[in-house]
Design a protein around this motif. Structure first.
Motif, PDB file in Angstrom:
ATOM      1  N   SER A   1       0.913  -1.148   0.028  1.00 38.47           N
ATOM      2  CA  SER A   1       0.019   0.167  -0.016  1.00 38.47           C
ATOM      3  C   SER A   1       0.923   1.250   0.044  1.00 38.47           C
ATOM      4  O   SER A   1       0.574   2.053  -0.797  1.00 38.47           O
ATOM      5  N   LEU A   2       2.014   1.425   0.982  1.00 41.06           N
ATOM      6  CA  LEU A   2       2.913   2.340   0.874  1.00 41.06           C
ATOM      7  C   LEU A   2       3.355   2.813  -0.377  1.00 41.06           C
ATOM      8  O   LEU A   2       3.611   3.861  -1.004  1.00 41.06           O
ATOM      9  N   ILE A   3       3.817   1.573  -1.049  1.00 39.81           N
ATOM     10  CA  ILE A   3       4.613   1.735  -2.444  1.00 39.81           C
ATOM     11  C   ILE A   3       3.606   2.196  -3.553  1.00 39.81           C
ATOM     12  O   ILE A   3       3.806   2.976  -4.320  1.00 39.81           O
TER      13      ILE A   3
ATOM     14  N   LEU B   1      13.878  22.496  -9.141  1.00 41.65           N
ATOM     15  CA  LEU B   1      13.000  21.498  -9.350  1.00 41.65           C
ATOM     16  C   LEU B   1      13.577  20.171  -9.614  1.00 41.65           C
ATOM     17  O   LEU B   1      13.055  19.115  -9.364  1.00 41.65           O
ATOM     18  N   LEU B   2      14.600  20.275 -10.544  1.00 41.12           N
ATOM     19  CA  LEU B   2      15.101  19.058 -11.211  1.00 41.12           C
ATOM     20  C   LEU B   2      15.740  18.256  -9.944  1.00 41.12           C
ATOM     21  O   LEU B   2      15.608  16.999  -9.992  1.00 41.12           O
ATOM     22  N   TRP B   3      16.580  18.833  -9.229  1.00 44.46           N
ATOM     23  CA  TRP B   3      17.125  18.406  -8.187  1.00 44.46           C
ATOM     24  C   TRP B   3      16.013  17.590  -7.206  1.00 44.46           C
ATOM     25  O   TRP B   3      16.165  16.576  -6.502  1.00 44.46           O
ATOM     26  N   LYS B   4      14.857  18.406  -6.868  1.00 44.09           N
ATOM     27  CA  LYS B   4      13.889  17.837  -6.098  1.00 44.09           C
ATOM     28  C   LYS B   4      13.311  16.464  -6.584  1.00 44.09           C
ATOM     29  O   LYS B   4      13.090  15.522  -6.017  1.00 44.09           O
ATOM     30  N   THR B   5      13.211  16.665  -7.804  1.00 40.57           N
ATOM     31  CA  THR B   5      12.743  15.431  -8.517  1.00 40.57           C
ATOM     32  C   THR B   5      13.699  14.338  -8.571  1.00 40.57           C
ATOM     33  O   THR B   5      13.447  13.044  -8.048  1.00 40.57           O
ATOM     34  N   VAL B   6      14.965  14.574  -8.685  1.00 43.77           N
ATOM     35  CA  VAL B   6      15.843  13.512  -8.735  1.00 43.77           C
ATOM     36  C   VAL B   6      16.067  12.726  -7.193  1.00 43.77           C
ATOM     37  O   VAL B   6      15.911  11.460  -7.046  1.00 43.77           O
ATOM     38  N   ALA B   7      15.961  13.733  -6.122  1.00 44.16           N
ATOM     39  CA  ALA B   7      15.876  13.322  -4.708  1.00 44.16           C
ATOM     40  C   ALA B   7      14.466  12.222  -4.500  1.00 44.16           C
ATOM     41  O   ALA B   7      14.774  11.411  -3.809  1.00 44.16           O
ATOM     42  N   ALA B   8      13.542  12.896  -4.985  1.00 42.68           N
ATOM     43  CA  ALA B   8      12.293  11.955  -4.731  1.00 42.68           C
ATOM     44  C   ALA B   8      12.414  10.517  -5.535  1.00 42.68           C
ATOM     45  O   ALA B   8      11.994   9.557  -4.808  1.00 42.68           O
ATOM     46  N   VAL B   9      12.917  10.549  -6.613  1.00 40.06           N
ATOM     47  CA  VAL B   9      12.922   9.268  -7.108  1.00 40.06           C
ATOM     48  C   VAL B   9      13.963   8.458  -6.388  1.00 40.06           C
ATOM     49  O   VAL B   9      13.849   7.299  -6.352  1.00 40.06           O
ATOM     50  N   ALA B  10      15.226   8.961  -6.116  1.00 36.95           N
ATOM     51  CA  ALA B  10      16.011   8.165  -5.351  1.00 36.95           C
ATOM     52  C   ALA B  10      15.087   7.647  -4.129  1.00 36.95           C
ATOM     53  O   ALA B  10      15.613   6.617  -3.619  1.00 36.95           O
TER      54      ALA B  10
ATOM     55  N   LEU C   1      11.693   0.934  -2.271  1.00 30.69           N
ATOM     56  CA  LEU C   1      11.537  -0.029  -3.006  1.00 30.69           C
ATOM     57  C   LEU C   1      12.647  -1.255  -2.861  1.00 30.69           C
ATOM     58  O   LEU C   1      12.157  -2.410  -2.435  1.00 30.69           O
ATOM     59  N   LEU C   2      14.078  -0.688  -2.675  1.00 24.64           N
ATOM     60  CA  LEU C   2      14.921  -1.712  -2.434  1.00 24.64           C
ATOM     61  C   LEU C   2      14.820  -2.369  -1.173  1.00 24.64           C
ATOM     62  O   LEU C   2      15.291  -3.383  -0.849  1.00 24.64           O
TER      63      LEU C   2
END
Length: 197
Positions: A16-18, A119-128, A134-135
């Motif tokens: 659910s969290l994922i 905004l690009l850095w925030k996006t990269v941080a959120a994806v990381a 997930l890992l």
């Protein structure tokens, strides 16, 4: 029983969290895309305007300077030096205002570029962060199910021993062909090995 229920609930909560994280990432990516599109549009317009400002200032100054000698001669001829000076002052003020506007425009472009990088850095941080979650979830599930498999290994060995033994049902009860001369086990020697099939 309660340990297996809580173990089953944790992967469901993790799933659910994922799922919620994936929905949030999708919304965040969509909003970042919209903001980036707006930034590109505004940046292009600002850049086009900033490139046009020097040409407009030059053209205005050239036009004014071409007309200026004739006006000066007319004014001087008519005894009107004062209006010429006022005109020059207005022209100078207009040039200063245009220069100030061009500088403001340049600073706005710089701010928009900084915002875009942020905004690009925030996006990269959120994806990381999502990948790390997930890992971590995958690692936890692997460890959990490795423990479950280890717990069920002994019953699997016992089931293999049952399959090799000469055992059958006799009137709803389990009957075995035992080795009567075999070694006896248990505290009182009550167990005898079952003959193999």
């Amino acid at each position: 029983m309660s340990a297996s229920v809580s173990g089953a609930m944790q992967p469901a909560e993790l799933a659910s969290l994922i799922s919620k994280t994936a929905v949030l990432m999708e919304q965040f990516d969509r909003r970042c895309g919209e903001i980036e599109l707006r930034l590109r549009t505004h940046s292009g317009e600002l850049e086009r305007l900033s490139q046009q400002v020097p040409a407009i200032v030059r053209q205005s100054a050239d036009g004014s300077l071409h007309a200026l000698p004739g006006l000066v001669m007319d004014r001087l001829g008519g005894g009107l030096e004062r209006p010429v000076q006022e005109y020059q002052q207005r022209l100078q003020r207009a040039g200063n205002e245009l220069e100030t506007a061009a500088l403001r425009l340049g600073s706005q472009i710089d701010r928009l570029q900084r915002l875009h990088r942020l905004l690009l850095w925030k996006t990269v941080a959120a994806v990381a962060v999502c990948l790390a979650l997930l890992l971590a979830g995958g690692a936890w599930l692997s460890l959990h199910y490795a423990g479950v498999i280890e717990q069920n290994r002994l019953p699997a060995e016992l089931l293999q021993a049952y399959n090799r033994a000469d055992v059958t049902l006799c009137g709803g009860r389990l009957c075995a062909n035992v080795e009567t001369r075999g070694r006896r086990y248990g505290e009182r020697g009550q167990y005898v090995p079952v003959a193999p099939r």
